[in-house]
Design a protein around this motif. Structure first.
Motif, PDB file in Angstrom:
ATOM      1  N   PRO A 184      40.795  44.616  28.799  1.00  0.00           N
ATOM      2  CA  PRO A 184      41.087  43.738  27.801  1.00  0.00           C
ATOM      3  C   PRO A 184      42.024  44.041  26.572  1.00  0.00           C
ATOM      4  CG  PRO A 184      39.259  45.015  27.311  1.00  0.00           C
ATOM      5  CD  PRO A 184      39.893  45.856  28.742  1.00  0.00           C
ATOM      6  N   TYR A 185      42.751  45.079  26.836  1.00  0.00           N
ATOM      7  CA  TYR A 185      43.713  45.643  25.879  1.00  0.00           C
ATOM      8  C   TYR A 185      45.064  45.375  26.549  1.00  0.00           C
ATOM      9  CZ  TYR A 185      39.509  47.773  24.022  1.00  0.00           C
ATOM     10  OH  TYR A 185      38.217  47.953  23.535  1.00  0.00           O
ATOM     11  N   TYR A 186      46.075  44.986  25.532  1.00  0.00           N
ATOM     12  CA  TYR A 186      47.392  44.752  26.008  1.00  0.00           C
ATOM     13  C   TYR A 186      48.451  45.242  24.867  1.00  0.00           C
ATOM     14  CZ  TYR A 186      45.321  41.814  29.701  1.00  0.00           C
ATOM     15  OH  TYR A 186      44.474  41.633  30.857  1.00  0.00           O
ATOM     16  N   ALA A 187      49.386  46.042  25.203  1.00  0.00           N
ATOM     17  CA  ALA A 187      50.277  46.502  24.090  1.00  0.00           C
ATOM     18  C   ALA A 187      51.721  46.176  24.461  1.00  0.00           C
ATOM     19  CB  ALA A 187      50.354  47.877  24.092  1.00  0.00           C
ATOM     20  N   ALA A 188      52.445  45.435  23.523  1.00  0.00           N
ATOM     21  CA  ALA A 188      53.675  44.949  23.714  1.00  0.00           C
ATOM     22  C   ALA A 188      54.587  45.130  22.598  1.00  0.00           C
ATOM     23  CB  ALA A 188      53.638  43.286  23.573  1.00  0.00           C
ATOM     24  N   ARG A 189      55.858  45.766  22.916  1.00  0.00           N
ATOM     25  CA  ARG A 189      56.873  46.185  21.934  1.00  0.00           C
ATOM     26  C   ARG A 189      57.491  44.902  21.233  1.00  0.00           C
ATOM     27  NH1 ARG A 189      60.650  50.937  22.048  1.00  0.00           N
ATOM     28  NH2 ARG A 189      59.732  51.117  24.193  1.00  0.00           N
ATOM     29  N   VAL A 190      57.141  45.093  19.947  1.00  0.00           N
ATOM     30  CA  VAL A 190      57.864  43.788  19.226  1.00  0.00           C
ATOM     31  C   VAL A 190      59.435  44.206  18.642  1.00  0.00           C
ATOM     32  CG1 VAL A 190      57.800  42.627  16.960  1.00  0.00           C
ATOM     33  CG2 VAL A 190      55.818  43.303  18.010  1.00  0.00           C
ATOM     34  N   ASP A 191      59.715  45.443  18.392  1.00  0.00           N
ATOM     35  CA  ASP A 191      60.894  45.752  18.017  1.00  0.00           C
ATOM     36  C   ASP A 191      60.879  47.598  18.209  1.00  0.00           C
ATOM     37  OD1 ASP A 191      60.067  47.071  15.609  1.00  0.00           O
ATOM     38  OD2 ASP A 191      60.655  45.094  14.528  1.00  0.00           O
ATOM     39  N   ASP A 192      62.059  48.429  17.689  1.00  0.00           N
ATOM     40  CA  ASP A 192      61.979  49.697  17.943  1.00  0.00           C
ATOM     41  C   ASP A 192      60.763  50.508  17.499  1.00  0.00           C
ATOM     42  OD1 ASP A 192      63.947  49.653  19.675  1.00  0.00           O
ATOM     43  OD2 ASP A 192      65.484  50.332  18.086  1.00  0.00           O
TER      44      ASP A 192
END
Length: 156
Positions: free
Chosen positions: A90-98
């Motif tokens: 149920p947990y998802y991590a995504a890079r927005v910027d550096d």
């Protein structure tokens, strides 16, 4: 006749007991994502993944919409039996910027989490335990809705 009067008395008692109740509330959202923002400070170029862990589950990287495994079966062939059931995260991590990552949590709002920054080879570059304060940003008190927490600063 006594039975009819007893039945009528029970019906009136039940109706009177619910007279102050309002109509049921229809909630439009069936599911939502809560989110936590993680801000990195320091040597961010070494970070390959930011991970949030809660309730013995850690986030997985998601750089786009969720995908599900596709199985194809040839005509007349039987698929091999599964050795284990697929797991759901149920947990998802995504890079927005550096320096910024967003972790989405499917209808979850844990009070305590562990956040860590990992290198490409999986080495832990930074780690910290955090207590979260959640703020609802949609929905309603009765139905619930999406919430946000953070930002959490992690020094690498």
């Amino acid at each position: 006749m006594k039975r009819k009067l007893a039945g009528l008395a029970i019906a009136l008692l039940l109706a009177g007991g619910t007279a102050g109740c309002s109509a049921p509330i229809a909630c439009p959202a069936l599911a939502w994502m809560n989110s936590v923002t993680v801000t990195l400070d320091g040597r961010v170029e070494a970070v390959s993944l930011v991970e949030l862990c809660a309730d013995d589950v850690c986030s997985i990287r998601s750089d786009g919409p969720a995908t599900f495994p596709v199985t194809s079966v040839s005509p007349g062939a039987m698929p091999a039996p599964a050795t284990s059931a697929p797991s759901f995260n149920p947990y998802y991590a995504a890079r927005v910027d550096d320096r910024t990552w967003t972790v989405s949590l499917l209808m979850r709002s844990p009070e305590r989490v562990r956040v860590r920054a990992l290198s490409a080879d999986g080495a832990v570059l930074a780690e910290r335990d955090v207590e979260l304060g959640w703020t609802r940003v949609g929905g309603s008190e009765q139905c619930g809705g999406p919430a946000t927490a953070g930002p959490i600063t992690l020094v690498v």
